[in-house]
Scaffold this motif. Structure first.
Motif, PDB file in Angstrom:
ATOM      1  N   ALA A 191     -12.312  -9.085 -29.995  1.00  0.00           N
ATOM      2  CA  ALA A 191     -13.488  -8.286 -29.666  1.00  0.00           C
ATOM      3  C   ALA A 191     -13.307  -7.752 -28.258  1.00  0.00           C
ATOM      4  O   ALA A 191     -12.692  -8.406 -27.403  1.00  0.00           O
ATOM      5  N   LEU A 192     -13.832  -6.567 -27.996  1.00  0.00           N
ATOM      6  CA  LEU A 192     -13.692  -5.958 -26.680  1.00  0.00           C
ATOM      7  C   LEU A 192     -14.258  -6.878 -25.601  1.00  0.00           C
ATOM      8  O   LEU A 192     -15.357  -7.404 -25.725  1.00  0.00           O
ATOM      9  N   GLY A 193     -13.465  -7.077 -24.565  1.00  0.00           N
ATOM     10  CA  GLY A 193     -13.888  -7.907 -23.454  1.00  0.00           C
ATOM     11  C   GLY A 193     -13.789  -9.394 -23.692  1.00  0.00           C
ATOM     12  O   GLY A 193     -14.126 -10.189 -22.813  1.00  0.00           O
ATOM     13  N   GLN A 194     -13.312  -9.803 -24.877  1.00  0.00           N
ATOM     14  CA  GLN A 194     -13.264 -11.225 -25.211  1.00  0.00           C
ATOM     15  C   GLN A 194     -11.857 -11.706 -25.589  1.00  0.00           C
ATOM     16  O   GLN A 194     -11.685 -12.823 -26.060  1.00  0.00           O
ATOM     17  N   GLY A 195     -10.864 -10.876 -25.397  1.00  0.00           N
ATOM     18  CA  GLY A 195      -9.498 -11.293 -25.689  1.00  0.00           C
ATOM     19  C   GLY A 195      -9.133 -11.166 -27.153  1.00  0.00           C
ATOM     20  O   GLY A 195      -9.928 -10.713 -27.990  1.00  0.00           O
ATOM     21  N   THR A 196      -7.914 -11.582 -27.462  1.00  0.00           N
ATOM     22  CA  THR A 196      -7.366 -11.466 -28.816  1.00  0.00           C
ATOM     23  C   THR A 196      -6.623 -12.751 -29.169  1.00  0.00           C
ATOM     24  O   THR A 196      -5.977 -13.361 -28.317  1.00  0.00           O
ATOM     25  N   ALA A 197      -6.714 -13.153 -30.441  1.00  0.00           N
ATOM     26  CA  ALA A 197      -5.985 -14.330 -30.910  1.00  0.00           C
ATOM     27  C   ALA A 197      -5.295 -13.989 -32.225  1.00  0.00           C
ATOM     28  O   ALA A 197      -5.950 -13.587 -33.190  1.00  0.00           O
ATOM     29  N   PHE A 198      -3.975 -14.138 -32.255  1.00  0.00           N
ATOM     30  CA  PHE A 198      -3.197 -13.976 -33.474  1.00  0.00           C
ATOM     31  C   PHE A 198      -2.882 -15.372 -34.006  1.00  0.00           C
ATOM     32  O   PHE A 198      -2.368 -16.223 -33.277  1.00  0.00           O
ATOM     33  N   THR A 199      -3.167 -15.590 -35.289  1.00  0.00           N
ATOM     34  CA  THR A 199      -2.897 -16.882 -35.912  1.00  0.00           C
ATOM     35  C   THR A 199      -1.886 -16.696 -37.036  1.00  0.00           C
ATOM     36  O   THR A 199      -2.122 -15.955 -37.980  1.00  0.00           O
ATOM     37  N   THR A 200      -0.757 -17.384 -36.923  1.00  0.00           N
ATOM     38  CA  THR A 200       0.302 -17.334 -37.925  1.00  0.00           C
ATOM     39  C   THR A 200       0.302 -18.651 -38.694  1.00  0.00           C
ATOM     40  O   THR A 200       0.334 -19.722 -38.084  1.00  0.00           O
ATOM     41  N   ARG A 201       0.276 -18.558 -40.011  1.00  0.00           N
ATOM     42  CA  ARG A 201       0.300 -19.761 -40.846  1.00  0.00           C
ATOM     43  C   ARG A 201       1.523 -19.725 -41.767  1.00  0.00           C
ATOM     44  O   ARG A 201       1.781 -18.734 -42.439  1.00  0.00           O
ATOM     45  N   LEU A 202       2.290 -20.814 -41.736  1.00  0.00           N
ATOM     46  CA  LEU A 202       3.504 -20.946 -42.530  1.00  0.00           C
ATOM     47  C   LEU A 202       3.461 -22.264 -43.312  1.00  0.00           C
ATOM     48  O   LEU A 202       2.956 -23.263 -42.792  1.00  0.00           O
ATOM     49  N   PRO A 203       3.995 -22.288 -44.539  1.00  0.00           N
ATOM     50  CA  PRO A 203       4.021 -23.545 -45.301  1.00  0.00           C
ATOM     51  C   PRO A 203       4.884 -24.584 -44.576  1.00  0.00           C
ATOM     52  O   PRO A 203       5.977 -24.263 -44.101  1.00  0.00           O
ATOM     53  N   VAL A 204       4.370 -25.801 -44.453  1.00  0.00           N
ATOM     54  CA  VAL A 204       5.156 -26.852 -43.799  1.00  0.00           C
ATOM     55  C   VAL A 204       6.216 -27.351 -44.784  1.00  0.00           C
ATOM     56  O   VAL A 204       6.115 -27.175 -45.994  1.00  0.00           O
ATOM     57  N   LEU A 205       7.246 -27.957 -44.225  1.00  0.00           N
ATOM     58  CA  LEU A 205       8.326 -28.476 -45.033  1.00  0.00           C
ATOM     59  C   LEU A 205       7.846 -29.702 -45.784  1.00  0.00           C
ATOM     60  O   LEU A 205       7.393 -30.685 -45.187  1.00  0.00           O
ATOM     61  N   GLY A 206       7.924 -29.656 -47.124  1.00  0.00           N
ATOM     62  CA  GLY A 206       7.427 -30.752 -47.932  1.00  0.00           C
ATOM     63  C   GLY A 206       8.443 -31.868 -48.107  1.00  0.00           C
ATOM     64  O   GLY A 206       9.606 -31.714 -47.798  1.00  0.00           O
TER      65      GLY A 206
END
Length: 206
Positions: A191-206
């Motif tokens: 949001a303007l004036g509130q920063g940015t957050a990118f979230t990456t999700r990957l399957p963990v090794l089973g």
């Protein structure tokens, strides 16, 4: 507002993995430099079109990869007057080390472009219900709500982009394609004036 990229359908094995262009003789040094950077960004994107067929997967520590990438960029953050914070826990994934390192690098260099001196970039990594969750959050100017739905579009340029051409959505598009090829997703919250957050999700090794 949140924009989400989900795993894309893979392209055919014959998809091109290179980009060729010619620089006009009349191009200025600045134009040549910008074009060179554009080509460098386009090449991995073309390769990502065939990523399902070219990923060199192996079990790896995502925490080690993230920390190594951060260490390699620490000097640039210091020069830019930015505070870089990390909080990572051990998470293992089955992935291509080179491709995943590029995903992290693209997100961090994006923060370098947009966060003004005195700002902070925070990288966190933890495991959540079978997923590795990597978040890169900054205290930058944020992204206008109307731009968020286009943020992963190739060549999209936000209204907060700089006049020098930075901000063209190549790095984000490349990261999204590579994460999708690993069966993951990228989301962005801003949001303007509130920063940015990118979230990456990957399957963990089973």
């Amino acid at each position: 507002m949140v924009a989400t990229v989900v795993p894309a359908a893979t392209s055919s094995p014959s998809a091109t993995a290179s980009v060729t262009t010619r620089v006009p003789a009349s191009a200025s040094a600045g134009e040549t430099l910008r074009l060179g950077r554009l080509i460098a960004d386009l090449e991995p994107l073309a390769s990502a079109d065939a990523a399902a067929f070219t990923l060199e997967r192996r079990p790896l520590s995502l925490a080690t990869l993230v920390r190594g990438t951060v260490e390699g960029l620490t000097g640039r953050f210091t020069e830019a007057g930015l505070t870089l914070r990390t909080d990572t826990e051990e998470v293992r994934v089955d992935g291509d080390e080179v491709r995943l390192r590029q995903v992290v690098t693209n997100q961090l260099t994006g923060a370098l472009k947009f966060v003004p001196a005195g700002g902070t970039v925070t990288i966190t990594l933890h495991q959540d219900d079978g997923w590795a969750e990597l978040k890169v959050a900054d205290t930058g100017p944020g992204i206008p709500a109307g731009d968020l739905k286009h943020i992963f579009d190739l060549f999209f340029r936000s209204r907060t982009a700089r006049a020098d051409g930075s901000g063209i959505g190549l790095a984000v598009a490349v990261a999204a394609e590579l994460v999708a090829a690993h069966g993951g997703t990228i989301t962005v919250d801003s949001a303007l004036g509130q920063g940015t957050a990118f979230t990456t999700r990957l399957p963990v090794l089973g």
